[in-house]
Write a protein that holds these residues in place. Structure first.
Motif, short mmCIF file in Angstrom:
data_model
loop_
_atom_site.label_atom_id
_atom_site.label_comp_id
_atom_site.label_asym_id
_atom_site.label_seq_id
_atom_site.Cartn_x
_atom_site.Cartn_y
_atom_site.Cartn_z
N PRO A 135 47.09 31.11 2.02
CA PRO A 135 46.62 29.99 2.15
C PRO A 135 46.19 29.23 0.24
CG PRO A 135 46.01 32.27 3.00
CD PRO A 135 47.02 32.56 2.61
N GLY A 136 45.88 30.00 -0.52
CA GLY A 136 46.13 29.30 -1.57
C GLY A 136 47.27 28.24 -2.10
N THR A 137 48.52 28.80 -1.90
CA THR A 137 49.35 28.15 -1.59
C THR A 137 49.47 26.57 -1.42
OG1 THR A 137 51.17 30.11 -2.18
CG2 THR A 137 52.14 27.78 -1.49
N LEU A 138 49.07 26.66 -0.03
CA LEU A 138 48.72 25.57 0.86
C LEU A 138 47.64 24.39 0.14
CD1 LEU A 138 49.55 26.66 3.99
CD2 LEU A 138 51.30 25.91 2.68
N LEU A 139 46.69 25.69 0.33
CA LEU A 139 45.61 24.44 -0.67
C LEU A 139 46.06 24.10 -2.09
CD1 LEU A 139 42.80 26.85 0.32
CD2 LEU A 139 42.67 24.21 0.89
N ALA A 140 46.29 24.56 -2.92
CA ALA A 140 47.18 23.82 -4.03
C ALA A 140 48.40 23.20 -3.89
CB ALA A 140 47.94 25.06 -4.41
N SER A 141 49.34 23.30 -3.35
CA SER A 141 50.51 22.49 -3.55
C SER A 141 50.02 20.89 -2.51
CB SER A 141 51.33 22.92 -2.53
OG SER A 141 51.42 24.47 -2.90
N GLY A 142 48.82 21.07 -1.89
CA GLY A 142 48.30 19.98 -0.35
C GLY A 142 47.66 19.23 -1.67
N GLY A 143 46.87 19.92 -2.44
CA GLY A 143 45.43 19.58 -3.30
C GLY A 143 46.53 18.72 -3.93
N LEU A 144 47.57 18.87 -4.69
CA LEU A 144 48.41 18.03 -6.11
C LEU A 144 49.16 17.27 -5.82
CD1 LEU A 144 48.59 21.37 -8.37
CD2 LEU A 144 48.05 19.51 -8.66
N PHE A 145 49.62 17.46 -4.24
CA PHE A 145 49.69 16.50 -3.61
C PHE A 145 49.31 15.76 -3.56
CE2 PHE A 145 52.29 13.67 0.00
CZ PHE A 145 53.35 13.73 -0.25
N GLY A 146 48.23 15.38 -2.50
CA GLY A 146 46.76 14.54 -2.68
C GLY A 146 47.20 13.63 -4.11
N LEU A 165 48.07 8.72 -7.73
CA LEU A 165 48.06 8.12 -8.43
C LEU A 165 49.48 7.20 -9.07
CD1 LEU A 165 46.77 11.42 -11.27
CD2 LEU A 165 45.39 9.13 -10.41
N VAL A 166 50.72 8.21 -8.23
CA VAL A 166 51.98 7.17 -8.10
C VAL A 166 51.77 6.14 -8.12
CG1 VAL A 166 54.01 6.78 -7.22
CG2 VAL A 166 53.44 9.36 -8.66
N ARG A 167 51.26 5.70 -6.61
CA ARG A 167 51.19 4.75 -5.49
C ARG A 167 49.85 4.07 -5.32
NH1 ARG A 167 55.35 2.63 -4.27
NH2 ARG A 167 54.04 1.57 -3.28
N GLY A 168 48.76 4.29 -6.24
CA GLY A 168 47.50 3.08 -7.03
C GLY A 168 48.26 2.13 -7.91
N PRO A 169 48.92 2.27 -8.77
CA PRO A 169 49.30 1.20 -9.19
C PRO A 169 49.92 -0.17 -8.96
CG PRO A 169 49.71 2.16 -10.73
CD PRO A 169 48.91 3.59 -9.65
N GLY A 196 46.91 -0.59 -5.16
CA GLY A 196 46.17 -0.59 -5.10
C GLY A 196 45.11 0.17 -5.46
N TRP A 197 43.90 0.09 -6.14
CA TRP A 197 43.35 1.42 -6.08
C TRP A 197 42.23 1.72 -4.22
CZ3 TRP A 197 44.98 5.32 -8.49
CH2 TRP A 197 45.67 5.00 -9.68
N THR A 198 42.05 -0.05 -3.55
CA THR A 198 41.12 0.66 -2.73
C THR A 198 42.27 0.43 -1.86
OG1 THR A 198 41.02 -2.10 -2.84
CG2 THR A 198 39.00 -1.08 -4.27
N ASP A 199 43.03 0.45 -1.44
CA ASP A 199 44.16 0.87 -0.01
C ASP A 199 44.03 2.00 0.61
OD1 ASP A 199 47.07 -0.12 1.25
OD2 ASP A 199 47.26 2.54 -0.05
N GLY A 200 43.61 2.14 1.82
CA GLY A 200 43.08 2.89 2.60
C GLY A 200 43.86 4.09 2.28
N VAL A 201 45.09 4.22 2.08
CA VAL A 201 46.19 5.51 2.11
C VAL A 201 46.45 6.04 0.91
CG1 VAL A 201 48.64 6.97 1.85
CG2 VAL A 201 47.62 4.56 3.28
N VAL A 202 45.96 5.30 -0.08
CA VAL A 202 45.61 5.97 -1.88
C VAL A 202 44.11 6.79 -1.51
CG1 VAL A 202 45.51 4.76 -4.04
CG2 VAL A 202 47.16 4.06 -3.03
N LEU A 203 43.52 6.18 -1.36
CA LEU A 203 41.52 6.25 -1.56
C LEU A 203 42.13 7.83 -0.33
CD1 LEU A 203 39.35 3.49 -0.92
CD2 LEU A 203 40.11 4.79 -2.70
N THR A 204 42.90 7.68 0.65
CA THR A 204 43.10 9.06 2.09
C THR A 204 43.69 10.13 0.31
OG1 THR A 204 42.69 7.67 3.80
CG2 THR A 204 43.71 9.67 3.76
N ALA A 205 44.70 9.03 0.69
CA ALA A 205 45.06 10.60 -0.25
C ALA A 205 44.24 11.86 -2.18
CB ALA A 205 46.28 10.13 -1.43
N LEU A 206 43.60 10.63 -2.46
CA LEU A 206 42.82 10.66 -3.80
C LEU A 206 41.81 11.67 -3.48
CD1 LEU A 206 42.83 7.12 -5.92
CD2 LEU A 206 43.76 10.46 -6.37
#
Length: 481
Positions: A204-215, A220-224, A227-237
């Motif tokens: 469970p900890g692995t899934l939470l940490a990996s999923g959180g860091l991935f998001g 952060l990678v896709r934001g620039p 756009g920081w208001t993009d739906g996918v970017v905001l959802t990931a963050l």
């Protein structure tokens, strides 16, 4: 019977461990930025749009960052040398696959697999080195390890540009193959095996940490770009932040969590991890923009720009071993804090002198100050991380620290890139400088804040005392129960 944290009998001693772990760490760290200067050639050979080229960098960063702690946990559970060999094998094979990639999609896939291998291999380099080196000499060993790794991170653009310019872009990946093939038998024969606590894997900890860091890293990678208001970017963050919050809550309640939250009760552990995150944020963002400034504004080739960055990027080879010795004698806290304030001063100086036609002589003091600062940070920081926890938890401590560094690097490129875009751009040399100056000021402020975080670390041997306290904490908890 639980596995023991102590290593098996050494097979080759500290020198072999230092050589093997330093070279392996160099390979993993180098691939963070080595691709950046080869992107035009890759596009010419394999095709693909801007989005595809971005993923040749991001695929490695994502898998590397999100799996670091899991790689460390696997090593603690199944044997650190065994998992180090597995990670090295995956990384070497994926490097060959990247060099042979017939198209952009297969290159991206190979880069993602490279990140998996690096995530398993990288955090175990420190634990294996710690197991092989006597405590009194670890500062010097960490200094050399830190010098090699620091040089790899900062010289990636130079090495990538030189290989691409003089041979071909495939050689930025072929370079890893002979190194990996040579290290595999050496690691098998010369490294001692060691284990963590023997606790079961924390799924469970692995899934939470990996999923959180991935998001977080994905956003952060896709934001620039999106756009920081993009739906996918905001959802990931937001999803990443929620999962990481769940990971923290879970880590305070679980019986055998992947990253025990009680470790952050140690001022040494909390302080050095905060300093590492902020330092990499400022350093990565600054190098990312300054290398483009030297090429796009001052007109240097990738190789010429990399050579002119050597007073910064090459300084760890000269200063980091000295910093390691100093940390053994006076403690890591003053050395780390001094290095961070040096780097902040260097970035602030560069922000004040950068122009469209700034001479190299004018820039040189800032590059030297930044290089000294980075070199003073690397070795003592590693020592502080490893000495702030008990031996059985050094693997996960190394994984957590490396994950925070990777996230800090991605955050630095995103934040400083956004500041650059808001204040300037690529249209002319002057617009580039207009964006670069406030970005460098931000980088200097963030690194100075890292210096403040380092001052939270206890003086002298308090860090080691914290580790001893951690060691007896489970016994006290058992007695209390």
């Amino acid at each position: 019977m639980s596995q023991q944290a102590v290593p098996s009998a050494p097979r080759g001693g500290a020198v072999w461990a230092l050589v093997i772990t330093s070279v392996a760490g160099f390979m993993a760290a180098l691939d963070n930025l080595v691709v950046t200067t080869a992107l035009p050639s890759i596009r010419e050979d394999l095709g693909g749009g801007l989005h595809d080229l971005e993923w040749t960098v991001s695929a490695y960063t994502l898998t590397f960052a999100v799996l670091l702690m899991f790689g460390a946990a696997l090593g603690d559970r199944f044997g650190r040398r065994r998992l180090f060999l597995a990670g090295l094998t995956v990384f070497t094979g994926a490097s060959a696959a990247a060099a042979l990639a017939p198209g952009i999609d297969s290159l991206i896939a190979a880069r993602a697999v490279q990140g998996v291998g690096a995530a398993i291999m990288m955090p175990l380099t420190l634990t294996l080195l710690t197991a092989a080196v006597p405590a009194a000499k670890r500062g010097m060993a960490y200094g050399i390890w830190g010098a090699v790794n620091g040089l790899a991170v900062a010289s990636g653009p130079l090495i990538g540009g030189s290989l691409t310019e003089h041979i071909s872009w495939q050689w930025i990946f072929w370079l890893n193959v002979p190194l990996g093939v040579a290290l595999l038998p050496l690691a098998r024969l010369r490294l001692a095996e060691s284990y963590g606590t023997g606790a079961p894997l924390d799924i469970p900890g692995t899934l939470l940490a990996s999923g959180g860091l991935f998001g977080i890293v994905y956003g952060l990678v896709r934001g620039p770009a999106d756009g920081w208001t993009d739906g996918v970017v905001l959802t990931a963050l937001f999803a990443g932040a929620a999962l990481l919050a769940g990971f923290v809550i879970y880590g305070t309640r679980a019986k055998n969590p992947m990253l025990p939250m009680r470790l952050f009760r140690s001022r040494a552990f909390a302080g050095i991890n905060a300093a590492s995150l902020l330092m990499f944020l400022g350093m990565f963002g600054s190098i990312f923009l300054l290398s483009q400034y030297m090429q796009g504004v001052l007109g240097y080739s990738p190789t010429e720009a990399g050579l002119r960055m050597l007073p910064w990027t090459g300084m760890p080879m000269l200063v980091a071993p000295i910093a390691g010795i100093l940390s053994d004698r006076i403690g890591g806290r003053p050395v780390v804090a001094t290095g961070l304030f040096f780097q902040a001063a260097g970035l602030g100086y560069l922000a004040s002198v950068i122009t469209v036609d700034a001479s190299y002589a004018v820039q040189l003091p800032g590059l030297i100050m930044s290089g000294i600062g980075m070199a003073l940070f690397f070795a003592p920081a590693s020592n502080l991380v490893m000495s702030s926890v008990r031996g059985s938890e050094q693997g996960i401590a190394s994984g957590a620290n490396n994950a925070l560094r990777e996230v800090g690097g991605a955050l630095g490129i995103a934040i400083m890139g956004s500041i650059f875009s808001a204040q300037g751009g690529y249209e002319t040399g002057q617009t580039f400088v207009d964006g670069l100056r406030p970005a460098l000021v931000t980088g200097a402020a963030v690194v100075a804040l890292a210096g403040v975080a380092a001052l939270v670390i206890p003086r002298g041997r308090v860090a080691q005392a914290s580790a001893a306290e951690d060691a007896v904490a489970p016994v006290r908890e058992t007695i209390a129960a």
